[in-house]
Design an enzyme around this catalytic site. Sequence first.
Site, PDB file in Angstrom:
ATOM      1  N   SER A  19       0.838  -1.200   0.000  1.00 51.27           N
ATOM      2  CA  SER A  19       0.000   0.000   0.000  1.00 51.27           C
ATOM      3  C   SER A  19       0.878   1.257   0.000  1.00 51.27           C
ATOM      4  O   SER A  19       1.664   1.459  -0.925  1.00 51.27           O
ATOM      5  CB  SER A  19      -0.972  -0.048   1.181  1.00 51.27           C
ATOM      6  OG  SER A  19      -2.006   0.885   1.017  1.00 51.27           O
ATOM      7  N   ASP A  48      -9.709  -4.956  -4.626  1.00 52.66           N
ATOM      8  CA  ASP A  48      -8.789  -3.976  -4.061  1.00 52.66           C
ATOM      9  C   ASP A  48      -9.098  -2.577  -4.597  1.00 52.66           C
ATOM     10  O   ASP A  48      -9.476  -2.419  -5.759  1.00 52.66           O
ATOM     11  CB  ASP A  48      -7.377  -4.389  -4.492  1.00 52.66           C
ATOM     12  CG  ASP A  48      -6.256  -3.715  -3.746  1.00 52.66           C
ATOM     13  OD1 ASP A  48      -6.526  -2.842  -2.914  1.00 52.66           O
ATOM     14  OD2 ASP A  48      -5.096  -4.089  -4.013  1.00 52.66           O
ATOM     15  N   HIS A  91      -7.425  -5.935  -0.456  1.00 51.25           N
ATOM     16  CA  HIS A  91      -6.211  -5.153  -0.249  1.00 51.25           C
ATOM     17  C   HIS A  91      -5.088  -5.917   0.452  1.00 51.25           C
ATOM     18  O   HIS A  91      -3.947  -5.461   0.448  1.00 51.25           O
ATOM     19  CB  HIS A  91      -6.568  -3.902   0.574  1.00 51.25           C
ATOM     20  CG  HIS A  91      -5.550  -2.814   0.506  1.00 51.25           C
ATOM     21  ND1 HIS A  91      -5.092  -2.272  -0.677  1.00 51.25           N
ATOM     22  CD2 HIS A  91      -4.893  -2.134   1.487  1.00 51.25           C
ATOM     23  CE1 HIS A  91      -4.209  -1.324  -0.430  1.00 51.25           C
ATOM     24  NE2 HIS A  91      -4.059  -1.232   0.873  1.00 51.25           N
TER      25      HIS A  91
END
Length: 325
Positions: free
Chosen positions: A123, A275, A302
């Site tokens: 991320s 995601d 995610h």
Amino acid sequence: MTTNRPITQITQGEIPISVPSAGKECKTWYQVHGSLSAGTRPLVVLHGGPGIPHSYCLPLIDLTRSHSIPLIFYDQLGCGRSTHLPEKKHDNSFWTPDLFLSELDNVLKYFEIQEDYDLLGQSWGGMLAAQHAVLQPKGLKNLIIANSPADMGSWVAAGHRFRSHLPQEVQHVLDRCEKEDKEEGEEYENALMVFYKRHVCRTVPWPEDLVESFRLLKEDDTVYLTIGSGMMLMQPYNRIGRSEFNITGSLKTWDVRKDLHKIKVPTLVINGRYDCAQDEVVEPFFRSIEKVKWYKFGDSSHLPQFEERDQFMKLIAMFLGYTAA
């Protein structure tokens, strides 16, 4: 998921870091799994948030257990067990990507691995890893960008699209609570959890390592709310309100697309079907990086390190040149 795995060597400590503008001594807390002296190239792991501590990345320990890959985790400045600076909350001039790039360089030098290392960022960590790789550090050998955007505009657009697909009654609660400034209530939190369970982590119940990361975030959200408010779209424990679906921190205009061609090392790009790092969000990495592979997890959102853990570990190991355990 197989649980009968050997116990690995673990060391931890603190790394002094010079940050004159902090006004006090600062330290980066780290934890190493495996041996850095065994001759195997280490994998440095950059957590997300910004400001969400490393615990939720701990499934990667599987790589140490199966392939003896040394792993270096650390809590970035301002979160977890590293130095906290709540007095710098909302100070956009202090919390910048450059601060965290300098911290990464400091970690590499401390362990004397700056001449030979692999890097995985998840991320926000993947954004940071991409910026690091753009600088063409000579010791970086392989890069893994997991569930990360190449720019914030496309990330936000994906989040809004997913929100519009929530059940109408859930959208109504979110809209009403935001309008009435009631984001701290249980009703709003429950509505947000519908989003989180679809687009953050689809594992039921949420794994303890993930819960632990957010417990620590709850204790100090300085970094998250200053630099990346709304970045992870995943904070059920703190009042963020509209920033859950809109970036309001200093990453609001972040965009690395024009520099991606400068990344010359082999790169693996990862995203999930559900995601917020949708295909159009990660495609610039695939289009602009010369030596790149792209893998999309069909049953993940995610955090595929939880949602499709075994396949995730096999993918990482193969990319780094290891055969199946």
